[in-house]
Design a protein around this motif. Structure first.
Motif, PDB file in Angstrom:
ATOM      1  N   LEU A 345      41.050  29.641  41.392  1.00 36.05           N
ATOM      2  CA  LEU A 345      39.611  29.853  41.525  1.00 36.05           C
ATOM      3  C   LEU A 345      39.297  31.338  41.600  1.00 36.05           C
ATOM      4  N   VAL A 346      40.081  32.084  42.357  1.00 37.75           N
ATOM      5  CA  VAL A 346      39.852  33.525  42.445  1.00 37.75           C
ATOM      6  C   VAL A 346      40.023  34.173  41.073  1.00 37.75           C
ATOM      7  N   MET A 347      41.009  33.724  40.294  1.00 41.38           N
ATOM      8  CA  MET A 347      41.176  34.254  38.933  1.00 41.38           C
ATOM      9  C   MET A 347      39.921  34.019  38.102  1.00 41.38           C
ATOM     10  N   VAL A 348      39.383  32.808  38.187  1.00 40.83           N
ATOM     11  CA  VAL A 348      38.164  32.485  37.426  1.00 40.83           C
ATOM     12  C   VAL A 348      37.016  33.377  37.865  1.00 40.83           C
ATOM     13  N   LEU A 349      36.866  33.542  39.156  1.00 48.83           N
ATOM     14  CA  LEU A 349      35.766  34.358  39.674  1.00 48.83           C
ATOM     15  C   LEU A 349      35.923  35.824  39.257  1.00 48.83           C
ATOM     16  N   LEU A 350      37.160  36.315  39.222  1.00 48.86           N
ATOM     17  CA  LEU A 350      37.397  37.695  38.786  1.00 48.86           C
ATOM     18  C   LEU A 350      37.055  37.879  37.313  1.00 48.86           C
ATOM     19  N   GLU A 351      37.354  36.872  36.504  1.00 51.64           N
ATOM     20  CA  GLU A 351      37.103  36.975  35.068  1.00 51.64           C
ATOM     21  C   GLU A 351      35.616  37.098  34.754  1.00 51.64           C
ATOM     22  N   ARG A 352      34.765  36.543  35.591  1.00 57.00           N
ATOM     23  CA  ARG A 352      33.321  36.606  35.330  1.00 57.00           C
ATOM     24  C   ARG A 352      32.598  37.394  36.430  1.00 57.00           C
ATOM     25  N   GLU A 353      33.338  38.286  37.044  1.00 55.79           N
ATOM     26  CA  GLU A 353      32.834  38.988  38.232  1.00 55.79           C
ATOM     27  C   GLU A 353      31.604  39.844  37.934  1.00 55.79           C
ATOM     28  N   ARG A 354      30.659  39.747  38.823  1.00 56.96           N
ATOM     29  CA  ARG A 354      29.541  40.698  38.929  1.00 56.96           C
ATOM     30  C   ARG A 354      29.616  41.258  40.339  1.00 56.96           C
ATOM     31  N   ARG A 355      30.117  42.470  40.469  1.00 55.05           N
ATOM     32  CA  ARG A 355      30.521  42.988  41.772  1.00 55.05           C
ATOM     33  C   ARG A 355      29.409  42.963  42.803  1.00 55.05           C
ATOM     34  N   ALA A 356      28.199  43.203  42.366  1.00 51.24           N
ATOM     35  CA  ALA A 356      27.092  43.207  43.336  1.00 51.24           C
ATOM     36  C   ALA A 356      26.832  41.808  43.886  1.00 51.24           C
ATOM     37  N   ALA A 357      27.199  40.779  43.091  1.00 52.14           N
ATOM     38  CA  ALA A 357      26.915  39.396  43.494  1.00 52.14           C
ATOM     39  C   ALA A 357      28.060  38.770  44.277  1.00 52.14           C
ATOM     40  N   THR A 358      29.248  39.377  44.212  1.00 50.31           N
ATOM     41  CA  THR A 358      30.410  38.766  44.869  1.00 50.31           C
ATOM     42  C   THR A 358      31.133  39.778  45.752  1.00 50.31           C
ATOM     43  N   PRO A 359      30.471  40.288  46.763  1.00 51.63           N
ATOM     44  CA  PRO A 359      31.155  41.230  47.654  1.00 51.63           C
ATOM     45  C   PRO A 359      32.324  40.557  48.366  1.00 51.63           C
ATOM     46  N   GLY A 360      33.411  41.285  48.459  1.00 53.91           N
ATOM     47  CA  GLY A 360      34.588  40.740  49.129  1.00 53.91           C
ATOM     48  C   GLY A 360      35.589  40.102  48.201  1.00 53.91           C
ATOM     49  N   LEU A 361      35.214  39.857  46.941  1.00 54.38           N
ATOM     50  CA  LEU A 361      36.124  39.162  46.028  1.00 54.38           C
ATOM     51  C   LEU A 361      37.357  39.999  45.733  1.00 54.38           C
ATOM     52  N   ARG A 362      37.158  41.282  45.437  1.00 55.38           N
ATOM     53  CA  ARG A 362      38.297  42.138  45.087  1.00 55.38           C
ATOM     54  C   ARG A 362      39.276  42.258  46.255  1.00 55.38           C
ATOM     55  N   ASP A 363      38.749  42.443  47.454  1.00 56.45           N
ATOM     56  CA  ASP A 363      39.632  42.542  48.617  1.00 56.45           C
ATOM     57  C   ASP A 363      40.380  41.233  48.850  1.00 56.45           C
ATOM     58  N   LEU A 364      39.690  40.109  48.666  1.00 57.15           N
ATOM     59  CA  LEU A 364      40.343  38.805  48.827  1.00 57.15           C
ATOM     60  C   LEU A 364      41.464  38.650  47.808  1.00 57.15           C
ATOM     61  N   SER A 365      41.191  38.998  46.574  1.00 54.79           N
ATOM     62  CA  SER A 365      42.210  38.840  45.533  1.00 54.79           C
ATOM     63  C   SER A 365      43.434  39.689  45.835  1.00 54.79           C
ATOM     64  N   ALA A 366      43.224  40.877  46.393  1.00 57.00           N
ATOM     65  CA  ALA A 366      44.362  41.734  46.738  1.00 57.00           C
ATOM     66  C   ALA A 366      45.175  41.110  47.875  1.00 57.00           C
ATOM     67  N   ARG A 367      44.494  40.519  48.850  1.00 58.59           N
ATOM     68  CA  ARG A 367      45.197  39.935  49.989  1.00 58.59           C
ATOM     69  C   ARG A 367      46.038  38.738  49.593  1.00 58.59           C
ATOM     70  N   ILE A 368      45.590  37.959  48.613  1.00 61.32           N
ATOM     71  CA  ILE A 368      46.337  36.752  48.256  1.00 61.32           C
ATOM     72  C   ILE A 368      47.213  36.978  47.017  1.00 61.32           C
ATOM     73  N   GLY A 369      47.236  38.213  46.520  1.00 63.55           N
ATOM     74  CA  GLY A 369      48.153  38.547  45.436  1.00 63.55           C
ATOM     75  C   GLY A 369      47.718  38.123  44.070  1.00 63.55           C
ATOM     76  N   VAL A 370      46.405  37.984  43.844  1.00 63.78           N
ATOM     77  CA  VAL A 370      45.884  37.617  42.527  1.00 63.78           C
ATOM     78  C   VAL A 370      45.373  38.877  41.852  1.00 63.78           C
ATOM     79  N   VAL A 371      45.862  39.132  40.644  1.00 64.06           N
ATOM     80  CA  VAL A 371      45.465  40.322  39.889  1.00 64.06           C
ATOM     81  C   VAL A 371      44.659  39.882  38.684  1.00 64.06           C
ATOM     82  N   ALA A 372      43.534  40.532  38.473  1.00 61.92           N
ATOM     83  CA  ALA A 372      42.671  40.162  37.343  1.00 61.92           C
ATOM     84  C   ALA A 372      43.328  40.499  36.020  1.00 61.92           C
TER      85      ALA A 372
END
Length: 372
Positions: A345-372
């Motif tokens: 799910l995090v991969m999907v969210l990163l692929e269509r990311e709009r940073r202003a709309a999803t604060p915290g996504l990048r930090d979450l992905s780094a914590r769980i080891g998911v790279v876009a």
């Protein structure tokens, strides 16, 4: 093929499971023409690799004991009982690293006890070994080794057959079906679950555990049907499980399974998420009361939040999806880190990311080891 026909095949399937291990130790299929294992991406670091390697060594019989087992008397049945329940609690609480450090020694000692003890104590040791394999299978799934997870689940089935205990066999089949699911073996997952449920149908009044295990198996088949895109069958099976939940009246949780009205409601949300129906996910989630579950069942409560996040994502509400994943991470950080559905799910969210709309996504992905 309808459900009753599948149930009628339980004896043939059981014989096949007893006669032939599901997978080789390398993780490849043993039967000709079988689908290859799909291993999900997992944030595996050095600690996780060492845990998987230690479990693999014990399962291969390389070394008589795992790490830490020298602290225990392997032939002390009461101590083994305590250690098996402790491992189960760690899994339900999503404490996977701590669990992984305890499991190799537990597996080695339970195996030794099953070989050295006799009579009733040997039967208990075989049961402890089966439960330990089930726990190992669940952990290995989290750590990304679906092939070894299937082997561990199959070992549990074979061990349960040694003591001819229908409830233990059904619980082991439940774990095998849930090892098949993430490996993409959906047909086998559904067949194993329904066949094991058929094996329990004449014993549903024997104990709450029998009824709860039957309900859990039916729900596993429902999830498999949903992954096949068959919403009609999935919801029919959920309806059958509902009858068992009503008979139980409350949620049952033990080494064999977790099932009851609240678990049914949670897995109804999961079925809707598997079917891609975000509206139904959110509708059903409103009626779930996870606080009715024992507080130590963090894994199941976190799964609910992950599925709710999926529901938001299905409706393109990525802000709500990220917020719900962050809530899940607060509840059980290791569950979100090692849960393959959360990672996907995090991969999907990163692929269509709009940073202003999803604060915290990048930090979450780094914590769980998911790279876009």
């Amino acid at each position: 093929m309808n459900r009753r026909q599948l149930l009628a095949r339980s004896a043939a399937l059981a014989a096949a499971l007893a006669a032939d291990p599901v997978v080789s130790m390398s993780g490849t299929m043993t039967s000709a023409g079988a689908a290859s294992v799909t291993v999900h991406a997992a944030p595996v670091g050095q600690v996780e690799r060492e845990i998987v390697a230690a479990i693999r060594r014990v399962m291969l019989g390389l070394g008589s004991h795992g790490a830490g087992s020298e602290q225990h008397d392997p032939l002390d049945v009461k101590a083994l009982d305590h250690r098996v329940h402790t491992a189960w609690r760690l899994r339900q609480g999503s404490h996977y690293v701590e669990l992984g450090q305890a499991l190799p020694g537990l597996l080695a000692d339970a195996h030794l006890a099953s070989q050295e003890l006799t009579g009733d104590q040997q039967a208990l040791a075989f049961a402890f070994l089966a439960h330990s394999y089930n726990t190992a299978s669940s952990l290995l799934r989290k750590l990304g080794d679906d092939g070894l997870a299937m082997i561990a689940a199959d070992r549990a089935v074979q061990t349960a057959r040694m003591v001819n205990e229908p409830l233990l066999l059904a619980a082991s089949a439940y774990r095998l079906a849930n090892a098949f699911l993430p490996a993409g073996r959906i047909v086998e997952a559904k067949e194993v679950a329904l066949s094991a449920a058929g094996g329990l149908e004449r014993r549903l009044d024997a104990s709450p555990a029998h009824l709860a295990t039957w309900g859990g198996l039916i729900l596993t088949a429902a999830v498999a049907a949903a992954r096949q895109g068959d919403g009609g069958e999935a919801w029919e099976l959920v309806g059958e499980a509902k009858t068992a939940a009503r008979r139980l009246g409350t949620d049952h949780a033990d080494l064999h399974t977790i099932f009851g009205p609240t678990s049914l409601a949670i897995q109804g949300v999961q079925v809707a998420a598997e079917l891609g129906d975000g509206r139904e996910v959110l509708r059903r989630a409103r009626f779930v009361e996870p606080t009715r579950l024992p507080p130590y069942l963090l894994e199941r409560r976190t799964h609910l939040l992950i599925d709710v996040a999926r529901g938001h994502a299905h409706r393109a509400d990525d802000r709500a999806a990220v917020a719900t994943l962050l809530e899940a991470e607060q509840l059980a950080p290791e569950e979100v880190r090692y849960n393959p559905i959360a990672s996907e799910l995090v991969m999907v969210l990163l692929e269509r990311e709009r940073r202003a709309a999803t604060p915290g996504l990048r930090d979450l992905s780094a914590r769980i080891g998911v790279v876009a």
